[in-house]
Design a protein around this motif. Structure first.
Motif, PDB file in Angstrom:
ATOM      1  N   LYS A 728      29.723  43.727  37.928  1.00 35.98           N
ATOM      2  CA  LYS A 728      30.114  44.723  38.927  1.00 35.98           C
ATOM      3  C   LYS A 728      30.545  44.057  40.226  1.00 35.98           C
ATOM      4  CE  LYS A 728      27.286  48.468  37.100  1.00 35.98           C
ATOM      5  NZ  LYS A 728      26.149  49.380  37.345  1.00 35.98           N
ATOM      6  N   GLU A 729      29.813  43.015  40.611  1.00 39.26           N
ATOM      7  CA  GLU A 729      30.207  42.294  41.823  1.00 39.26           C
ATOM      8  C   GLU A 729      31.600  41.681  41.684  1.00 39.26           C
ATOM      9  OE1 GLU A 729      27.174  39.482  42.594  1.00 39.26           O
ATOM     10  OE2 GLU A 729      25.659  40.985  43.184  1.00 39.26           O
ATOM     11  N   LEU A 730      31.816  41.057  40.499  1.00 38.01           N
ATOM     12  CA  LEU A 730      33.116  40.435  40.265  1.00 38.01           C
ATOM     13  C   LEU A 730      34.216  41.487  40.221  1.00 38.01           C
ATOM     14  CD1 LEU A 730      32.180  37.742  37.601  1.00 38.01           C
ATOM     15  CD2 LEU A 730      32.726  37.380  40.000  1.00 38.01           C
ATOM     16  N   GLU A 731      33.891  42.643  39.597  1.00 33.96           N
ATOM     17  CA  GLU A 731      34.900  43.704  39.567  1.00 33.96           C
ATOM     18  C   GLU A 731      35.235  44.184  40.971  1.00 33.96           C
ATOM     19  OE1 GLU A 731      33.243  46.656  37.048  1.00 33.96           O
ATOM     20  OE2 GLU A 731      34.011  45.738  35.189  1.00 33.96           O
ATOM     21  N   TRP A 809      50.385  33.970  47.809  1.00 28.81           N
ATOM     22  CA  TRP A 809      50.219  35.208  47.049  1.00 28.81           C
ATOM     23  C   TRP A 809      50.249  34.924  45.550  1.00 28.81           C
ATOM     24  CZ3 TRP A 809      48.033  38.840  49.352  1.00 28.81           C
ATOM     25  CH2 TRP A 809      48.246  39.137  50.686  1.00 28.81           C
ATOM     26  N   LYS A 810      51.050  33.992  45.116  1.00 31.50           N
ATOM     27  CA  LYS A 810      51.087  33.655  43.674  1.00 31.50           C
ATOM     28  C   LYS A 810      49.760  33.045  43.238  1.00 31.50           C
ATOM     29  CE  LYS A 810      56.076  32.911  43.330  1.00 31.50           C
ATOM     30  NZ  LYS A 810      57.150  31.915  43.058  1.00 31.50           N
ATOM     31  N   ARG A 811      49.251  32.165  44.074  1.00 33.48           N
ATOM     32  CA  ARG A 811      47.982  31.554  43.711  1.00 33.48           C
ATOM     33  C   ARG A 811      46.861  32.572  43.686  1.00 33.48           C
ATOM     34  NH1 ARG A 811      46.624  26.387  47.080  1.00 33.48           N
ATOM     35  NH2 ARG A 811      44.912  26.436  45.588  1.00 33.48           N
ATOM     36  N   ALA A 812      46.875  33.511  44.595  1.00 34.75           N
ATOM     37  CA  ALA A 812      45.843  34.560  44.590  1.00 34.75           C
ATOM     38  C   ALA A 812      45.946  35.429  43.355  1.00 34.75           C
ATOM     39  CB  ALA A 812      45.999  35.421  45.852  1.00 34.75           C
ATOM     40  N   ALA A 813      47.131  35.744  42.910  1.00 30.92           N
ATOM     41  CA  ALA A 813      47.289  36.545  41.692  1.00 30.92           C
ATOM     42  C   ALA A 813      46.804  35.779  40.469  1.00 30.92           C
ATOM     43  CB  ALA A 813      48.770  36.934  41.548  1.00 30.92           C
ATOM     44  N   GLU A 814      47.105  34.483  40.470  1.00 27.90           N
ATOM     45  CA  GLU A 814      46.649  33.663  39.324  1.00 27.90           C
ATOM     46  C   GLU A 814      45.123  33.604  39.268  1.00 27.90           C
ATOM     47  OE1 GLU A 814      47.203  29.136  37.589  1.00 27.90           O
ATOM     48  OE2 GLU A 814      48.245  29.741  39.421  1.00 27.90           O
ATOM     49  N   VAL A 815      44.474  33.443  40.426  1.00 25.70           N
ATOM     50  CA  VAL A 815      42.997  33.420  40.460  1.00 25.70           C
ATOM     51  C   VAL A 815      42.426  34.749  40.011  1.00 25.70           C
ATOM     52  CG1 VAL A 815      41.003  33.267  42.011  1.00 25.70           C
ATOM     53  CG2 VAL A 815      42.865  31.621  42.202  1.00 25.70           C
ATOM     54  N   THR A 816      43.089  35.828  40.423  1.00 24.15           N
ATOM     55  CA  THR A 816      42.619  37.164  40.009  1.00 24.15           C
ATOM     56  C   THR A 816      42.686  37.322  38.503  1.00 24.15           C
ATOM     57  OG1 THR A 816      43.353  38.078  42.104  1.00 24.15           O
ATOM     58  CG2 THR A 816      42.978  39.626  40.303  1.00 24.15           C
ATOM     59  N   ASN A 817      43.759  36.890  37.887  1.00 21.08           N
ATOM     60  CA  ASN A 817      43.881  36.975  36.424  1.00 21.08           C
ATOM     61  C   ASN A 817      42.806  36.144  35.726  1.00 21.08           C
ATOM     62  OD1 ASN A 817      46.084  38.692  36.620  1.00 21.08           O
ATOM     63  ND2 ASN A 817      47.567  36.979  36.707  1.00 21.08           N
ATOM     64  N   GLN A 818      42.546  34.965  36.256  1.00 18.49           N
ATOM     65  CA  GLN A 818      41.499  34.115  35.667  1.00 18.49           C
ATOM     66  C   GLN A 818      40.133  34.797  35.751  1.00 18.49           C
ATOM     67  OE1 GLN A 818      41.709  30.373  37.656  1.00 18.49           O
ATOM     68  NE2 GLN A 818      43.634  29.736  36.652  1.00 18.49           N
ATOM     69  N   LYS A 820      39.557  38.052  35.857  1.00 19.43           N
ATOM     70  CA  LYS A 820      39.532  39.150  34.887  1.00 19.43           C
ATOM     71  C   LYS A 820      39.265  38.625  33.478  1.00 19.43           C
ATOM     72  CE  LYS A 820      42.538  42.424  37.307  1.00 19.43           C
ATOM     73  NZ  LYS A 820      43.811  43.193  37.255  1.00 19.43           N
ATOM     74  N   ALA A 821      39.939  37.524  33.119  1.00 23.65           N
ATOM     75  CA  ALA A 821      39.720  36.955  31.776  1.00 23.65           C
ATOM     76  C   ALA A 821      38.280  36.493  31.611  1.00 23.65           C
ATOM     77  CB  ALA A 821      40.712  35.806  31.549  1.00 23.65           C
ATOM     78  N   ARG A 822      37.755  35.885  32.648  1.00 24.49           N
ATOM     79  CA  ARG A 822      36.354  35.413  32.590  1.00 24.49           C
ATOM     80  C   ARG A 822      35.386  36.575  32.446  1.00 24.49           C
ATOM     81  NH1 ARG A 822      33.335  31.771  37.241  1.00 24.49           N
ATOM     82  NH2 ARG A 822      31.353  31.534  36.103  1.00 24.49           N
ATOM     83  N   ILE A 823      35.642  37.676  33.142  1.00 24.14           N
ATOM     84  CA  ILE A 823      34.784  38.860  33.030  1.00 24.14           C
ATOM     85  C   ILE A 823      34.829  39.425  31.631  1.00 24.14           C
ATOM     86  CG2 ILE A 823      34.568  41.260  33.810  1.00 24.14           C
ATOM     87  CD1 ILE A 823      35.502  40.268  36.586  1.00 24.14           C
ATOM     88  N   GLU A 824      36.005  39.482  31.017  1.00 24.69           N
ATOM     89  CA  GLU A 824      36.108  40.003  29.654  1.00 24.69           C
ATOM     90  C   GLU A 824      35.343  39.127  28.669  1.00 24.69           C
ATOM     91  OE1 GLU A 824      37.306  42.780  28.587  1.00 24.69           O
ATOM     92  OE2 GLU A 824      37.900  43.413  30.604  1.00 24.69           O
ATOM     93  N   ARG A 825      35.434  37.816  28.848  1.00 28.19           N
ATOM     94  CA  ARG A 825      34.689  36.912  27.952  1.00 28.19           C
ATOM     95  C   ARG A 825      33.180  37.114  28.116  1.00 28.19           C
ATOM     96  NH1 ARG A 825      38.586  33.074  29.674  1.00 28.19           N
ATOM     97  NH2 ARG A 825      37.058  32.158  31.121  1.00 28.19           N
ATOM     98  N   MET A 826      32.712  37.278  29.314  1.00 28.43           N
ATOM     99  CA  MET A 826      31.273  37.485  29.532  1.00 28.43           C
ATOM    100  C   MET A 826      30.806  38.793  28.915  1.00 28.43           C
ATOM    101  SD  MET A 826      30.838  36.119  33.444  1.00 28.43           S
ATOM    102  CE  MET A 826      29.114  36.547  33.454  1.00 28.43           C
ATOM    103  N   ARG A 827      31.651  39.864  29.047  1.00 23.76           N
ATOM    104  CA  ARG A 827      31.293  41.136  28.409  1.00 23.76           C
ATOM    105  C   ARG A 827      31.210  40.993  26.896  1.00 23.76           C
ATOM    106  NH1 ARG A 827      35.022  45.509  31.715  1.00 23.76           N
ATOM    107  NH2 ARG A 827      33.709  45.646  33.597  1.00 23.76           N
ATOM    108  N   ALA A 828      32.201  40.299  26.329  1.00 23.24           N
ATOM    109  CA  ALA A 828      32.211  40.118  24.858  1.00 23.24           C
ATOM    110  C   ALA A 828      31.003  39.308  24.412  1.00 23.24           C
ATOM    111  CB  ALA A 828      33.526  39.434  24.440  1.00 23.24           C
ATOM    112  N   LYS A 829      30.671  38.282  25.173  1.00 20.17           N
ATOM    113  CA  LYS A 829      29.518  37.456  24.821  1.00 20.17           C
ATOM    114  C   LYS A 829      28.216  38.248  24.921  1.00 20.17           C
ATOM    115  CE  LYS A 829      27.316  33.075  25.932  1.00 20.17           C
ATOM    116  NZ  LYS A 829      27.318  31.888  26.813  1.00 20.17           N
ATOM    117  N   SER A 830      28.084  39.077  25.931  1.00 19.02           N
ATOM    118  CA  SER A 830      26.874  39.886  26.097  1.00 19.02           C
ATOM    119  C   SER A 830      26.736  40.880  24.966  1.00 19.02           C
ATOM    120  CB  SER A 830      26.927  40.631  27.432  1.00 19.02           C
ATOM    121  OG  SER A 830      26.975  39.704  28.494  1.00 19.02           O
ATOM    122  N   ARG A 831      27.856  41.558  24.621  1.00 16.17           N
ATOM    123  CA  ARG A 831      27.788  42.512  23.499  1.00 16.17           C
ATOM    124  C   ARG A 831      27.419  41.812  22.197  1.00 16.17           C
ATOM    125  NH1 ARG A 831      32.374  44.801  26.167  1.00 16.17           N
ATOM    126  NH2 ARG A 831      33.763  43.548  24.849  1.00 16.17           N
TER     127      ARG A 831
END
Length: 840
Positions: A728-731, A809-818, A820-831
């Protein structure tokens, strides 16, 4: 002086009875002296005329004289009593004229309490002589010892010394002649309860006399008996003093002859030509006097005393340690060993006698057997074995109700190879076999002999050999249960004899050899024929070497007693000579010799040897009818009817006996079936108990495993919750970044100096590359530079700032995508982890 002479002159003229009860001690002394003179001059043939019988018919009279308060008069009274007793022992059949037991009960306590405690030495010696004389009139020393029992509660040292001295003299002079086994045990039990206290008395004389009495007791009773009852209770210093007494003792232990001064023993000695009063112990016991005054009665019991019969019955179940059964079931071996050791050392080691009628030992013995069977700790097994040994010795034959369970447990654990444990188990088996005999142990031993463990085979074979060597059947061996199971025994021994290990084979050879010695080689000939020559030779060589400890009855097959063989001989002699063949005359005798159940008189009634229990017709009847004249036809018909009647009765008796034998065999078979069923039930019960213990263990392990899983589940839930919070914090952070990206300006023309300055500030803030610290010296405007090119330099700076903003701005968008991907992996691992935990 004159007054005393007058007093003497006044009481000397009084009658004897008045002087005996006079208040002046001199008058009483004068009367006692006169009595002594009268007794010394009495005629044996005319003593009835003197009226002296009143003194032994009313012994309480002389008891009062002996208890005289004046020591001088008392000395005269004791001398007078000695004179009376000295006369009495010379009177023929004196034991019929008086009651010796009544004399002992009245005179012995008075002589010991007042005479032997006197300050005058003559009174002491005379009192001791009187005690020996009055006891010589009795049957034995039992009454004298019984009447002195109350003295043991007294505290006066000289009184205790006098009682001990009398006991020493009685045992030394008379011994335990003509004393029954029950009285011996009772007397010994009373003395051994008193002597340890007397040996520790503060008075030296009491201690010395106690040692002398122990020495005399040791001459009559086996030392192991006294060791159990008395010697083991003495202090080490007292035992050393006793050893010195034994070394200085001149007599033999046990005594080779019994000194006896009983009046009833004197005539027998005189008839034998003996001049002294010494009676051989065997002859003395053979007399068997019962105390009726005539020397008639049953012989005294000569069986050795068993200390067990003299021990009091104890209790142990109320002395169990706290939580005994709980600690015994503990999974920690230290808890089990500690509670077993505590109970054995503090309670069982002190036990001598128990009774199964007072307490139920089923649960306790069951726990000991379970420990022996299944406990992995050898120390616990050892202590349990020692505890059962104590229980068997304390219960003896009453232990038989628990013996089968114990036997199976010991035979099962006999696989143990550690010498100390193995020896304890085998010794316990031997102790158990003293009361649980061969017939009862046989089935369990044969069952465990089939075990595949070599050590179990060896122990079972050794135990069977010991059972057979100590077997003492109460009936001929051929009628016993062991003989009926001989085939089963040999079948169980067959694998033992043919085993590939020599130690096992040797034990089997010994068992077969002792069976041959008990039942004869012909009974085992079929079995021996199946063995090879080498094994048969070894077995036959062992037959002469093995020993049977108990003497069995005659090994021959049952034959008719001698009393039955004599009538058979008379039958042969009474046969008619007219054409009778010897063959026909010997048939009844053969039947008698092989029929012990046939009545002895059946072959000789009416002098007719022709009757048989098998048929009512005689083998010689046709010949007799041809020889007899016609005039005797009626008498021969009567004889024939009598013969038929006798034969019919014999047939009925035979049928009845055969029916009874069948019933007995049926009952025996039912008993064997019941024992077998009982053993199976007990075996199943033990198996069920083992299964229950295993299931309980598995249940405990499962409960532990489930608790661990629950703890892991709780930890996983907490971890998932923490990860959810982090997500939630990361989101939230991603949302903020998205907002920043969505609010990015499309085109920001730089037209004024204010916007230029703002752009310069933003570039400096967003990009550290534009900070003054990172600027090279060439990019820093120096004061010498001309201000003419300022518009050109401002335009160039705005262009560079715009490019830097695009890159940020490009670098900030790239960090944001990374992110999001990290959050999805953590959710999948927790499930995935939660799903796996739920499956487990």
């Amino acid at each position: 002086m004159d007054s005393s002479a007058d007093d003497s002159a006044s009481f000397q003229t009084l009658p004897l009875e008045e002087r005996l009860s006079h208040k002046l001690w001199k008058a009483r002394q004068h009367a006692y002296n006169e009595l002594e003179t009268v007794f010394s001059r009495l005629s044996i043939g005319r003593f009835a005329e003197s009226g002296v019988e009143k003194y032994w018919k009313r012994p309480e009279v002389f008891t009062g004289y002996v208890l005289d308060s004046n020591v001088v008069a008392q000395e005269s009274a004791v001398k007078a009593l000695h004179g009376l007793l000295d006369f009495m022992v010379t009177v023929p059949q004196i034991r019929e004229l008086c009651q010796p037991s009544l004399l002992v009960e009245n005179w012995v306590p008075a002589l010991v309490e007042k005479g032997m405690t006197s300050s005058k030495a003559v009174t002491k010696e005379t009192s001791m002589a009187c005690v020996l004389l009055v006891v010589s009139l009795d049957d034995n020393i039992v009454n004298a010892i019984d009447c002195l029992v109350p003295i043991w509660d007294k505290k006066l040292p000289k009184l205790l010394t006098a009682a001990l001295t009398v006991h020493v003299k009685l045992v030394e002079q008379f011994g335990f002649v003509n004393v029954s086994q029950q009285d011996k045990m009772r007397i010994l039990q009373g003395l051994v309860s008193v002597l340890p206290k007397m040996c520790s008395h503060a008075d030296k004389t009491v201690r010395n006399e106690s040692m002398q009495l122990i020495l005399q007791l040791c001459t009559w009773f086996d030392k192991p008996v006294l060791q159990e009852l008395l010697l083991g209770k003495l202090k080490p210093i007292q035992q050393k003093d006793l050893d010195k007494l034994f070394e200085s003792f001149q007599g033999s232990i046990p005594p080779s002859s019994t000194p006896s001064q009983f009046v009833w023993a004197v005539p027998a000695q005189n008839d034998a030509g003996a001049n002294d009063l010494v009676l051989d112990s065997d002859e003395d016991h053979a007399m068997g006097l019962s105390g009726d005054g005539n020397g008639n009665g049953g012989a005294a019991d000569d069986q050795p005393i068993d200390p067990y019969d003299m021990f009091p019955v104890q209790s142990i179940l109320d002395k169990l340690p706290n939580n005994f059964y709980q600690n015994l079931a503990s999974s920690l071996w230290k808890d089990r060993v500690a509670v077993l050791e505590e109970f054995h050392d503090q309670t069982l080691s002190k036990v001598k006698k128990l009774s199964a009628s007072n307490e139920n030992y089923s649960e306790l013995i069951n726990k000991f057997c379970s420990t022996i069977t299944s406990d992995a700790n050898l120390q616990a097994v050892q202590i349990s074995t020692n505890s059962l040994d104590v229980l068997i010795s304390a219960l003896r034959s009453e232990y038989n109700q628990y013996a089968l369970e114990t036997l199976n447990a010991l035979l099962t654990r006999s696989k143990e190879k550690k010498p100390t444990v193995a020896d304890s188990i085998f010794n316990l088996l031997l102790n158990l076999s003293k009361y649980y005999k061969l017939e009862l142990c046989l089935e369990s031993v044969l069952t465990h002999m089939k075990n595949k463990v070599p050590q179990v085979k060896i122990v079972c074979s050794k135990f069977l050999f010991e059972l057979l060597s100590s077997w003492a059947p109460t009936e001929p061996p051929y009628k016993t249960l062991v003989f009926s199971n001989l085939t089963a025994i040999l079948s169980s021994l067959q694998p033992i004899v043919n085993d590939n290990q020599q130690a096992i084979r040797n034990e089997g050879f010994k068992c077969v050899a002792i069976l041959i010695k008990i039942f004869d080689e012909r009974e085992l000939s079929t079995y021996l024929d199946k063995l090879d020559n080498l094994k048969r030779k070894k077995i036959l060589e062992l037959v002469d070497k093995v020993e049977i400890k108990a003497v069995p009855q005659q090994n021959s097959k049952p034959v008719a007693p001698q009393s039955q063989l004599k009538p058979a001989a008379s039958v042969v002699r009474s046969q008619p000579k007219n054409g009778q063949s010897n063959l026909s005359s010997t048939i009844p005798s053969k039947r008698l010799a092989t029929s012990p159940l046939k009545p002895t008189r059946s072959s000789t009634l009416n002098g007719n040897p022709k009757s048989s229990r098998l048929t009512s017709r005689s083998l010689t009847t046709p010949q007799l009818q041809n020889v007899e004249p016609p005039s005797h036809f009626q008498s021969s018909k009567i004889n024939s009817l009598q013969t038929n009647t006798l034969s019919t009765s014999q047939v009925n008796i035979s049928n009845r006996m055969s029916h009874l034998n069948e019933e007995v065999n049926k009952l025996r078979q039912e008993r064997q079936d019941w024992l077998k069923e009982r053993n199976e039930i007990l075996s199943n019960l033990n198996h069920s108990k083992l299964q229950i213990s295993k299931l309980n263990k598995q249940l405990n392990e499962s409960e532990t495993y489930v608790s661990n899983l629950q703890r892991q589940l709780q930890e996983s839930r907490e971890e998932v919750h923490n990860k959810d919070l982090k997500i939630k914090e990361l989101e939230g952070a991603v949302g903020n970044a998205d907002n920043l990206i969505s609010h990015k300006p499309a085109n920001s023309p730089i037209s004024s100096s204010s916007s230029m300055n703002r752009g310069r500030l933003t570039a400096t803030t967003l990009s550290p590359l534009r900070s003054t610290k990172n600027l090279t010296p060439q990019r820093i405007r120096s004061p010498s530079e001309s201000s003419d090119d300022l518009p050109k330099r401002v335009n160039s700076l705005n262009l560079n700032n715009h490019m830097l903003q695009e890159e940020s701005w490009k670098r900030a968008a790239e960090v944001t995508n990374q992110l999001k991907a990290r959050i999805e992996r953590m959710r999948a691992k927790s499930r995935s982890g939660f799903n796996n935990l739920g499956v487990d």
